[in-house]
Design a protein around this motif. Sequence first.
Motif, short mmCIF file in Angstrom:
data_model
loop_
_atom_site.label_atom_id
_atom_site.label_comp_id
_atom_site.label_asym_id
_atom_site.label_seq_id
_atom_site.Cartn_x
_atom_site.Cartn_y
_atom_site.Cartn_z
N GLY A 1 0.81 -1.22 0.00
CA GLY A 1 0.00 0.00 0.00
C GLY A 1 0.84 1.26 0.00
O GLY A 1 0.53 2.24 -0.69
N VAL A 2 1.94 1.24 0.77
CA VAL A 2 2.83 2.41 0.80
C VAL A 2 3.51 2.61 -0.55
O VAL A 2 3.66 3.74 -1.02
N ILE A 3 3.90 1.51 -1.21
CA ILE A 3 4.50 1.63 -2.54
C ILE A 3 3.49 2.21 -3.53
O ILE A 3 3.83 3.05 -4.37
N GLY A 4 2.23 1.78 -3.43
CA GLY A 4 1.19 2.37 -4.27
C GLY A 4 0.99 3.84 -3.96
O GLY A 4 0.76 4.66 -4.87
N ALA A 5 1.11 4.20 -2.69
CA ALA A 5 0.97 5.60 -2.29
C ALA A 5 2.09 6.46 -2.88
O ALA A 5 1.86 7.61 -3.27
N VAL A 6 3.31 5.91 -2.95
CA VAL A 6 4.42 6.65 -3.56
C VAL A 6 4.08 6.98 -5.01
O VAL A 6 4.32 8.10 -5.49
N ARG A 7 3.52 6.00 -5.70
CA ARG A 7 3.16 6.19 -7.11
C ARG A 7 2.10 7.27 -7.27
O ARG A 7 2.18 8.13 -8.13
N VAL A 8 1.07 7.23 -6.42
CA VAL A 8 -0.01 8.21 -6.49
C VAL A 8 0.49 9.61 -6.16
O VAL A 8 0.16 10.59 -6.84
N ALA A 9 1.29 9.72 -5.08
CA ALA A 9 1.81 11.02 -4.69
C ALA A 9 2.67 11.62 -5.80
O ALA A 9 2.64 12.84 -6.03
N GLU A 10 3.42 10.78 -6.49
CA GLU A 10 4.24 11.25 -7.61
C GLU A 10 3.36 11.83 -8.71
O GLU A 10 3.66 12.88 -9.28
N SER A 11 2.24 11.17 -9.01
CA SER A 11 1.34 11.67 -10.06
C SER A 11 0.71 13.00 -9.66
O SER A 11 0.43 13.85 -10.52
N GLY B 1 10.00 13.64 14.00
CA GLY B 1 10.29 15.07 14.01
C GLY B 1 9.63 15.80 12.87
O GLY B 1 10.23 16.70 12.25
N ILE B 2 8.38 15.45 12.58
CA ILE B 2 7.68 15.97 11.40
C ILE B 2 6.67 17.04 11.79
O ILE B 2 5.92 16.89 12.76
N ASP B 3 6.65 18.11 11.02
CA ASP B 3 5.61 19.13 11.15
C ASP B 3 4.51 18.77 10.16
O ASP B 3 4.71 18.84 8.94
N PRO B 4 3.33 18.35 10.64
CA PRO B 4 2.28 17.88 9.72
C PRO B 4 1.79 18.96 8.76
O PRO B 4 1.18 18.64 7.74
N ARG B 5 2.07 20.23 9.06
CA ARG B 5 1.65 21.29 8.15
C ARG B 5 2.42 21.25 6.83
O ARG B 5 2.03 21.88 5.86
N ASP B 6 3.52 20.49 6.81
CA ASP B 6 4.30 20.33 5.58
C ASP B 6 3.92 19.07 4.82
O ASP B 6 4.56 18.74 3.82
N PHE B 7 2.90 18.36 5.29
CA PHE B 7 2.55 17.06 4.72
C PHE B 7 1.08 17.02 4.30
O PHE B 7 0.25 17.79 4.79
N SER B 8 0.80 16.09 3.38
CA SER B 8 -0.57 15.78 2.99
C SER B 8 -0.91 14.38 3.50
O SER B 8 -0.03 13.52 3.61
N VAL B 9 -2.17 14.16 3.80
CA VAL B 9 -2.66 12.84 4.20
C VAL B 9 -3.15 12.12 2.95
O VAL B 9 -4.03 12.63 2.24
N LEU B 10 -2.56 10.96 2.65
CA LEU B 10 -2.99 10.18 1.50
C LEU B 10 -3.89 9.05 1.98
O LEU B 10 -3.44 8.16 2.70
N ALA B 11 -5.16 9.12 1.61
CA ALA B 11 -6.17 8.22 2.15
C ALA B 11 -6.42 7.05 1.22
O ALA B 11 -6.64 7.23 0.02
N PHE B 12 -6.36 5.84 1.77
CA PHE B 12 -6.74 4.67 0.98
C PHE B 12 -7.24 3.59 1.91
O PHE B 12 -7.36 3.78 3.12
N GLY B 13 -7.54 2.41 1.33
CA GLY B 13 -8.26 1.39 2.07
C GLY B 13 -9.74 1.71 2.01
O GLY B 13 -10.15 2.83 1.67
N GLY B 14 -10.57 0.76 2.34
CA GLY B 14 -12.01 0.96 2.23
C GLY B 14 -12.54 2.09 3.09
O GLY B 14 -13.48 2.79 2.72
N ALA B 15 -11.95 2.30 4.29
CA ALA B 15 -12.46 3.31 5.21
C ALA B 15 -11.55 4.53 5.32
O ALA B 15 -11.90 5.49 6.02
N GLY B 16 -10.39 4.53 4.66
CA GLY B 16 -9.49 5.67 4.74
C GLY B 16 -10.09 6.97 4.26
O GLY B 16 -10.05 8.00 4.96
N PRO B 17 -10.70 7.01 3.06
CA PRO B 17 -11.28 8.26 2.56
C PRO B 17 -12.47 8.75 3.37
O PRO B 17 -12.83 9.92 3.28
N VAL B 18 -13.10 7.87 4.15
CA VAL B 18 -14.22 8.30 5.00
C VAL B 18 -13.70 9.10 6.18
O VAL B 18 -14.35 10.06 6.64
N THR B 19 -12.54 8.73 6.70
CA THR B 19 -12.04 9.31 7.95
C THR B 19 -10.87 10.27 7.77
O THR B 19 -10.53 11.00 8.70
#
Length: 684
Positions: A268-278, A436-454
Amino acid sequence: MSRKYRLGIDIGGTFTDLTLLDQENGRIVGLKTPTVSADPAQGIANGLAMLGEKGVQPSDIHYFVHGTTIGLNTLLQRRGASIALFVTEGFQDLLSLQRLRLPVPYDFRSRLPEPLIARKHVFPIRERMLQDGTVHQAIDTAQLDEVIDAAVAAKVDGIVVCLLHSYKNAAHEDQVAERIRTRAPELEVSVSSKLWPQMREYERAVMTAVNLYIQPNVKRYFETLKERLVIEGMPATPFITQSNGGIMDIGTAAEAPVRTLFSGPAAGVIGAVRVAESAGIGNVITFDVGGTSADISIIEDGKPTFVQTNHLAGFPIMLPSVSIYSVGAGGGSFAWIDNGGLLKVGPESVGSNPGPACYGRGDKAALTDAFLLCGYLNPARFAAGSVALQPELSAQAIQPIADYLHTDAQSAADQMIQVAIANMYAELSSVLEQHGIDPRDFSVLAFGGAGPVTANFIADEIQAQSVLVPPSPGTLCALGALTADFAYDAVQSRKNLLLDLPMASLNEEYTKLVDHAREWLELQDISGLEGQSYYYSMDARYSGQAFEIELPLDPAWLADSSHQRILDSFHELHQRQYGHSDTEALVEVMNLRVRVVGHTLKPLQARVPEAQGEVTAHGEREIVVRGQRYQAPIYLRTDLHAGHRVEGPAVVEQDDTTVLILAGWHGKVDPYGNLILRRTEEVK
């Protein structure tokens, strides 16, 4: 003329996900079918039947990658083989002593996990290898024959061999393994120095034991899978996903199934890398919510993060894997009241059978029931309509919770959702602090059946930049498997001060690791690789420290006569990770590592049509969000084209999931069909 397709499959606890790629035009189709727990291969056959209804025959599929949880479930359920362990004489209590640490330091009642191998099946071998790899005592062959006979008499299925300091010199382990194969050829043998030649005897013994413990079930499943594919008429030989985000052929996976334990979430994380790249987004927090858990990982600058050690069922697994953190909150997590009178959701799950109450087979109020009562889900479109949901059963299951909370069922469902979100937020906050991550510099990539709901809830809580929802989020793990590369990690333990290792010697050892990694890649049943790459690193620490950090190396540094560039990089990395460094301290090398990556063909990035005017809502329904009621427009994902904008609160429905957009947020579709949610600017 038949078309050529590539198929990725990931089997989860609730659904089996399929991603089909048309290699000619880059079109991707995602499907879900309920997992058949008793016969996972049947779930795959059911998925192939669904593809047949869409005009795709198994004979058209020439490339097949499969993520499996057979080994994971075998370990968690303690249903593995009966095995013995051969250790250096005097170390028979290796698995029982473990690390003498309480699993929960502040709970004196917490207990270490029960070893996979009973103490009576741990046999001593009279031999001794010193820490520098020299032989102190040769193997007593007469005594070795006696313990082999004792293991046979104990009627075990196989033998694990883990002798002291075999990572430095494997000669004794090889000799023992050869003698077992000669004297008891019916027994399986797993040798620690072959599986993972790294120091720390307990961890190495556990990992080798896990490998042999799960191997019979995994091999049996692979044989069943191959037979079923022949029956279905699919010519492709399966490749299997690994915990490190790579893939391997099915034969290699059968011999080293321990490498598949975390394969599903890693894919799933490898798929997320691909999506984030696009989407042109480099920093991403992956948020994979399925039926039983929410899995979180970090992608920085387009690259996933890795760990060298994971823990599973209380056991350390000393293998490189994609860094994934789990919290027991998924669509199947059910609500309960604890002894203190507080509402809890999870970590236990109802699974796919009986499933949430709305499935019509169980009576426990799961998170999916709460989503349904709050209006997020369309009962007729769940899992592309393959599972008909019954809201009245959800209300009936949630009513006892509502009575306890002195409210109605819909409000109780809303509170269930917020409790689950709080659980996810607590785990995610800890992960962000560790990195040591500032979440304001990141996006949440939602997947899985319930990820986009929450995901919008989570992004709102942590103040993330945006939410990225791929075109087929419910089947992204299968897409990740389909786009994964072949990968293998070669390792050699050292435990020397860096300055005591001449650069020429260091270069020579890395050359041997490269040769070993190349041999692994050449043994894979591959045709048509797009090239290969090698990545160097070392595990290093300041002398006297207990744990090391992984330091990436530029191979060009090994040609230097001086260690200076390696030292400078280590001090810089230590400063970045821990906020301090000591340029005067000696640096100790623990392990040398080389990763080989065999690059596979990547699918085309298919664009979606440009929007022609505004998108029209398909309808509307009442939703409940954080105690507020809204009349939310309902959109179909298939109607959303590049440039379309949807204002929240809104619901976007698609076959494999549902996207919830909160008030104060909006969603916009990019050229590749990704739906990106951002906060709506205030109108002044």
